[in-house]
Design a protein around this motif. Structure first.
Motif, PDB file in Angstrom:
ATOM      1  N   ILE A  89      40.055  42.423  41.000  1.00  0.00           N
ATOM      2  CA  ILE A  89      40.426  43.761  41.463  1.00  0.00           C
ATOM      3  C   ILE A  89      39.170  44.608  41.612  1.00  0.00           C
ATOM      4  O   ILE A  89      38.980  45.274  42.626  1.00  0.00           O
ATOM      5  CB  ILE A  89      41.414  44.446  40.481  1.00  0.00           C
ATOM      6  N   HIS A  92      37.095  43.732  44.617  1.00  0.00           N
ATOM      7  CA  HIS A  92      37.696  44.265  45.837  1.00  0.00           C
ATOM      8  C   HIS A  92      37.440  45.760  45.958  1.00  0.00           C
ATOM      9  O   HIS A  92      37.214  46.266  47.059  1.00  0.00           O
ATOM     10  CB  HIS A  92      39.202  43.996  45.887  1.00  0.00           C
ATOM     11  N   LEU A  93      37.461  46.484  44.858  1.00  0.00           N
ATOM     12  CA  LEU A  93      37.235  47.921  44.898  1.00  0.00           C
ATOM     13  C   LEU A  93      35.767  48.269  45.124  1.00  0.00           C
ATOM     14  O   LEU A  93      35.452  49.359  45.559  1.00  0.00           O
ATOM     15  CB  LEU A  93      37.755  48.594  43.624  1.00  0.00           C
ATOM     16  N   ASP A  98      37.277  46.430  51.437  1.00  0.00           N
ATOM     17  CA  ASP A  98      38.336  45.913  50.560  1.00  0.00           C
ATOM     18  C   ASP A  98      39.031  47.048  49.813  1.00  0.00           C
ATOM     19  O   ASP A  98      40.246  47.020  49.631  1.00  0.00           O
ATOM     20  CB  ASP A  98      37.769  44.913  49.543  1.00  0.00           C
ATOM     21  N   VAL A 102      42.935  47.677  49.692  1.00  0.00           N
ATOM     22  CA  VAL A 102      43.712  47.762  48.452  1.00  0.00           C
ATOM     23  C   VAL A 102      44.536  49.044  48.449  1.00  0.00           C
ATOM     24  O   VAL A 102      45.736  49.026  48.147  1.00  0.00           O
ATOM     25  CB  VAL A 102      42.792  47.701  47.196  1.00  0.00           C
ATOM     26  N   HIS A 103      43.910  50.158  48.815  1.00  0.00           N
ATOM     27  CA  HIS A 103      44.639  51.438  48.832  1.00  0.00           C
ATOM     28  C   HIS A 103      45.741  51.432  49.893  1.00  0.00           C
ATOM     29  O   HIS A 103      46.818  51.970  49.661  1.00  0.00           O
ATOM     30  CB  HIS A 103      43.680  52.614  49.036  1.00  0.00           C
ATOM     31  N   LEU A 106      48.485  49.297  48.460  1.00  0.00           N
ATOM     32  CA  LEU A 106      49.097  50.047  47.366  1.00  0.00           C
ATOM     33  C   LEU A 106      50.081  51.078  47.921  1.00  0.00           C
ATOM     34  O   LEU A 106      51.181  51.245  47.401  1.00  0.00           O
ATOM     35  CB  LEU A 106      48.008  50.733  46.531  1.00  0.00           C
ATOM     36  N   ARG A 149      49.430  44.277  39.980  1.00  0.00           N
ATOM     37  CA  ARG A 149      48.054  43.796  40.131  1.00  0.00           C
ATOM     38  C   ARG A 149      48.028  42.411  40.774  1.00  0.00           C
ATOM     39  O   ARG A 149      47.213  42.136  41.655  1.00  0.00           O
ATOM     40  CB  ARG A 149      47.365  43.781  38.763  1.00  0.00           C
ATOM     41  N   ILE A 152      48.596  42.698  44.487  1.00  0.00           N
ATOM     42  CA  ILE A 152      47.393  43.168  45.176  1.00  0.00           C
ATOM     43  C   ILE A 152      46.390  42.032  45.325  1.00  0.00           C
ATOM     44  O   ILE A 152      45.823  41.826  46.402  1.00  0.00           O
ATOM     45  CB  ILE A 152      46.760  44.372  44.437  1.00  0.00           C
ATOM     46  N   ILE A 153      46.184  41.280  44.265  1.00  0.00           N
ATOM     47  CA  ILE A 153      45.235  40.162  44.320  1.00  0.00           C
ATOM     48  C   ILE A 153      45.683  39.124  45.339  1.00  0.00           C
ATOM     49  O   ILE A 153      44.879  38.634  46.144  1.00  0.00           O
ATOM     50  CB  ILE A 153      45.048  39.537  42.919  1.00  0.00           C
ATOM     51  N   TYR A 155      47.572  39.626  47.936  1.00  0.00           N
ATOM     52  CA  TYR A 155      47.397  40.212  49.261  1.00  0.00           C
ATOM     53  C   TYR A 155      45.932  40.114  49.696  1.00  0.00           C
ATOM     54  O   TYR A 155      45.630  39.740  50.827  1.00  0.00           O
ATOM     55  CB  TYR A 155      47.856  41.675  49.246  1.00  0.00           C
ATOM     56  N   MET A 156      45.007  40.455  48.789  1.00  0.00           N
ATOM     57  CA  MET A 156      43.588  40.428  49.126  1.00  0.00           C
ATOM     58  C   MET A 156      43.094  39.004  49.364  1.00  0.00           C
ATOM     59  O   MET A 156      42.269  38.776  50.241  1.00  0.00           O
ATOM     60  CB  MET A 156      42.765  41.110  48.024  1.00  0.00           C
TER      61      MET A 156
END
Length: 164
Positions: A89, A92-93, A98, A102-103, A106, A149, A152-153, A155-156
């Motif tokens: 995470i 990615h941030l 990325d 993520v945003h 989200l 979480r 999100i992971i 998806y990324m």
């Protein structure tokens, strides 16, 4: 609203946001101060078409990424979190593209995942308080956060796979 009022109202939120990215109170304080200084210098350019909070967060995020690139800091996985998922995470941030993805993801997530993840990551609330907000247990908040979480992971990873 004058700039002093803006500073008073939004400093803590911006600070917590930057702290969630940097994981360092000193850096978060320094970058938040720098971001508000930049905002003060550019306040006449703010036309009110955006939410002032979003404008401040954008300045803070860009200030953080500039600071990060300048100092080329290495994030040690043991500082971030023991699990590899936490490291993913944060990686990615750290990447601006990325972080935006993520945003974006989200924003499209279903509740309660979106709100629980945001409260934990950006609001730094403990699971006990998040559970109270929803009228649930701390265990429920923890499970919901880890499920968010994980989404999100996944998806990324899918997004990065498509990019390669």
């Amino acid at each position: 609203m004058d700039f002093e009022e803006i500073y008073q109202e939004y400093f803590k939120e911006v600070y917590l946001f930057i702290k969630s990215l940097s994981l360092d109170e000193g850096i978060a304080e320094e970058i938040t101060q720098e971001a508000f200084f930049k905002a003060l210098k550019a306040i006449e350019k703010f036309d009110g078409s955006k939410d002032i909070r979003a404008w401040l967060f954008t300045i803070a995020k860009n200030t953080y990424f500039s600071h990060y690139k300048r100092n080329k800091q290495q994030i040690e996985s043991d500082v971030v979190e023991q699990s590899g998922m936490g490291v993913q995470i944060v990686k990615h941030l750290m990447n601006e593209e990325d972080a935006f993805a993520v945003h974006q993801f989200l924003h499209s997530m279903n509740e309660p995942y979106k709100e629980v993840f945001s409260l934990r990551t950006f609001g730094e609330l403990p699971f006990e308080k998040i559970g109270l907000i929803f009228g649930k247990s701390a265990g429920w908040a923890r499970v919901t956060y880890y499920r968010a979480r994980k989404q999100i992971i996944e998806y990324m990873e899918e997004k990065n796979y498509e990019r390669d």
